[in-house]
Design an enzyme around this catalytic site. Structure first.
Site, PDB file in Angstrom:
ATOM      1  N   ASP A 112      -3.637  19.378 -23.326  1.00  8.68           N
ATOM      2  CA  ASP A 112      -2.470  18.437 -23.912  1.00  8.68           C
ATOM      3  C   ASP A 112      -1.510  19.563 -23.902  1.00  8.68           C
ATOM      4  OD1 ASP A 112      -5.258  17.347 -23.865  1.00  8.68           O
ATOM      5  OD2 ASP A 112      -4.778  16.777 -26.154  1.00  8.68           O
ATOM      6  N   ASP A 200       3.003  14.373 -23.079  1.00  6.19           N
ATOM      7  CA  ASP A 200       1.844  15.445 -23.187  1.00  6.19           C
ATOM      8  C   ASP A 200       1.578  15.723 -21.746  1.00  6.19           C
ATOM      9  OD1 ASP A 200       1.990  14.515 -26.198  1.00  6.19           O
ATOM     10  OD2 ASP A 200      -0.364  13.829 -25.771  1.00  6.19           O
ATOM     11  N   HIS A 249      -3.769  10.097 -22.351  1.00  8.26           N
ATOM     12  CA  HIS A 249      -3.935  11.410 -21.065  1.00  8.26           C
ATOM     13  C   HIS A 249      -4.935  10.569 -19.983  1.00  8.26           C
ATOM     14  CE1 HIS A 249      -4.031  13.955 -25.242  1.00  8.26           C
ATOM     15  NE2 HIS A 249      -2.648  13.612 -24.158  1.00  8.26           N
ATOM     16  N   ASP A 251      -6.848  12.553 -17.998  1.00  5.35           N
ATOM     17  CA  ASP A 251      -8.454  13.256 -17.446  1.00  5.35           C
ATOM     18  C   ASP A 251      -9.794  12.039 -17.514  1.00  5.35           C
ATOM     19  OD1 ASP A 251      -7.469  13.920 -19.885  1.00  5.35           O
ATOM     20  OD2 ASP A 251      -7.444  16.090 -19.511  1.00  5.35           O
ATOM     21  N   ARG A 268     -10.676   0.657 -15.478  1.00  2.68           N
ATOM     22  CA  ARG A 268      -9.576   1.185 -15.715  1.00  2.68           C
ATOM     23  C   ARG A 268      -8.898   1.435 -14.323  1.00  2.68           C
ATOM     24  NH1 ARG A 268      -9.654   6.041 -19.708  1.00  2.68           N
ATOM     25  NH2 ARG A 268     -10.922   5.282 -21.853  1.00  2.68           N
ATOM     26  N   SER A 302     -11.579  10.640 -28.623  1.00  4.62           N
ATOM     27  CA  SER A 302     -11.327   9.970 -26.989  1.00  4.62           C
ATOM     28  C   SER A 302     -12.981   9.027 -26.744  1.00  4.62           C
ATOM     29  CB  SER A 302     -11.644  10.967 -26.174  1.00  4.62           C
ATOM     30  OG  SER A 302     -11.484  11.721 -26.496  1.00  4.62           O
ATOM     31  N   SER A 303     -12.688   8.341 -25.328  1.00  3.70           N
ATOM     32  CA  SER A 303     -13.654   7.059 -24.775  1.00  3.70           C
ATOM     33  C   SER A 303     -14.734   8.013 -24.956  1.00  3.70           C
ATOM     34  CB  SER A 303     -12.904   5.763 -24.468  1.00  3.70           C
ATOM     35  OG  SER A 303     -12.790   6.801 -23.339  1.00  3.70           O
ATOM     36  N   CYS A 355      -9.915  18.405 -20.753  1.00  6.59           N
ATOM     37  CA  CYS A 355      -9.136  19.212 -21.718  1.00  6.59           C
ATOM     38  C   CYS A 355      -9.177  19.777 -22.370  1.00  6.59           C
ATOM     39  CB  CYS A 355      -9.464  17.606 -23.574  1.00  6.59           C
ATOM     40  SG  CYS A 355      -9.724  16.271 -22.921  1.00  6.59           S
TER      41      CYS A 355
END
Ligand code: NVA
Length: 371
Positions: A112, A200, A249, A251, A268, A302-303, A355
């Site tokens: 990040d 970021d 982000h 990634d 997405r 995060s998802s 990450c």
């Protein structure tokens, strides 16, 4: 000259060439930071993280560190050199002339903060107040690289002021709802304003001469323009993923595996009008496999799409989280050798396998993949 483990050298131009030297984060002293505008906008409305902050429970820190240490050992066994950050005291509040926050965040996701482009490592501006000083966790390493590698360029982007003018107050009302968020994302109306350049490092993907940057909550258009002026020999492309109500982000959204192949989060998808450079040059953008889990682990920002937050070791080998069986199966079908890594209990500390790492050295040079 070939890379040697006895000599420090910083160089990495893309996300897939053979990895030789990497930083792996630590979970030490990680905090759930207090409320602040950009962070609140990212935490989903039904998340268990809403309304609580403070140092994470020690047993979860210990477990995450165990997994991160094991991952570092796995990489070392493959002859990849691994460095670790030196944790600062994240309980320390931060006061600048422009803002105050009662604690900081941690040193788990170096991706990040640090953007490696060729022989340069650039400290990102960051966009959360609690992450303003996060670069300090990596300074001992960057100082060492600078002293040992005469070609290494240690750069830092201008520190942002992060006053209230950096954030749209509309995002701060209690319940916005995902439908509204998706509408705003489609209109490119994000929590951050265009007050000053913000980015970021994890919003940037490196494709040799091309940098692909996500415009969203953590990176604004001025941040992308700053990157464009800072890297004048690169082409810098702005991308959006309108299906993401919490766009931070890139990634867990868009993952290049090797020249010509990218996996894209099917919720997405990159819009058609932003695909030209890939289509023209014969790149395949395939839907990522579904995550193996229906929910993120407890206290995680995060998802579930950390399933696709993989670390490519070379164009034929990829690290995939051990429980992400569908993602592993897809990688296998795409012709990649899969290295299983257990990391799910560390997700809450700031993300997955991509990450929690930052490139120091990959083989290869700066190539033009989109002539
Ligand atoms: N936007 C991401 C961040 C993951 C690195 C998510 O899906 O939560």
């Amino acid at each position: 000259m070939a890379w040697s483990p006895d000599k420090t050298e910083v160089k990495s131009w893309n996300e897939w060439d053979t990895l030789r030297h990497v930083i792996v984060g630590r979970a030490d002293d990680c905090h759930i930071p207090p409320e602040e505008p950009a962070l609140d906008a990212k935490v989903p409305e039904d998340s268990d993280m809403r309304g609580q902050w403070g140092r994470r429970p020690q047993e979860t820190i210990d477990r995450a560190n165990e997994l991160l240490d094991n991952f570092a050992d796995q990489l070392r066994k493959r002859d990849i050199k691994v460095d670790r950050p030196v944790s600062i005291d994240h309980a320390q509040p931060v006061t600048t002339p422009d803002f105050h926050t009662d604690s900081q965040f941690g040193c788990m996701p170096p991706r990040d903060v640090l953007l490696t482009v060729g022989r340069e490592m650039l400290e990102a501006t960051m966009s959360y107040r609690c992450r303003w000083f996060e670069y300090l966790n990596y300074r001992p390493l960057l100082k060492q690289y600078w002293e040992e590698d005469p070609r290494f360029r240690h750069e830092a982007a201008p520190k942002p002021r992060l006053t209230d003018a950096d954030y749209h107050p509309d995002y701060l009302s209690e319940k916005i709802g995902d439908a509204k968020r998706l509408e705003w994302a489609a209109e490119k109306f994000f929590v951050t304003t265009e007050e000053e350049p913000l980015f970021d490092a994890a919003d940037v993907l490196r494709f040799g001469k091309d940098l692909v940057v996500q415009h969203g909550f953590t990176t604004n258009l001025k941040g992308i323009e700053w990157l464009r002026r800072h890297f004048p020999d690169h082409r810098v492309h702005t991308v959006n993923f309108p299906g993401d109500p919490y766009p931070i982000h890139i990634d867990a959204t868009f993952t290049p595996l090797r020249p010509g192949l990218i996996v894209n989060n099917p919720q997405r998808r990159l819009p058609e009008d932003q695909r030209e450079m890939f289509n023209k040059n014969g790149w395949d953008i395939v839907d990522a496999a579904q995550p193996a889990h229906n929910t993120p682990p407890p206290l995680c920002y995060s998802s579930t799409w950390l399933s696709m937050n993989v670390l490519v070791l070379d164009p034929k080998t990829v690290c995939v989280e051990k429980s992400e069986v569908y993602q592993a199966e897809q990688m296998d079908k795409l012709g990649m050798e899969v290295v299983e890594v257990e990391l799910r209990d560390a997700y809450a500390f700031g993300g997955g396998l991509h990450c929690c790492t930052a490139d120091v050295y990959r083989d290869g040079d700066c190539e033009d993949y989109f002539p």
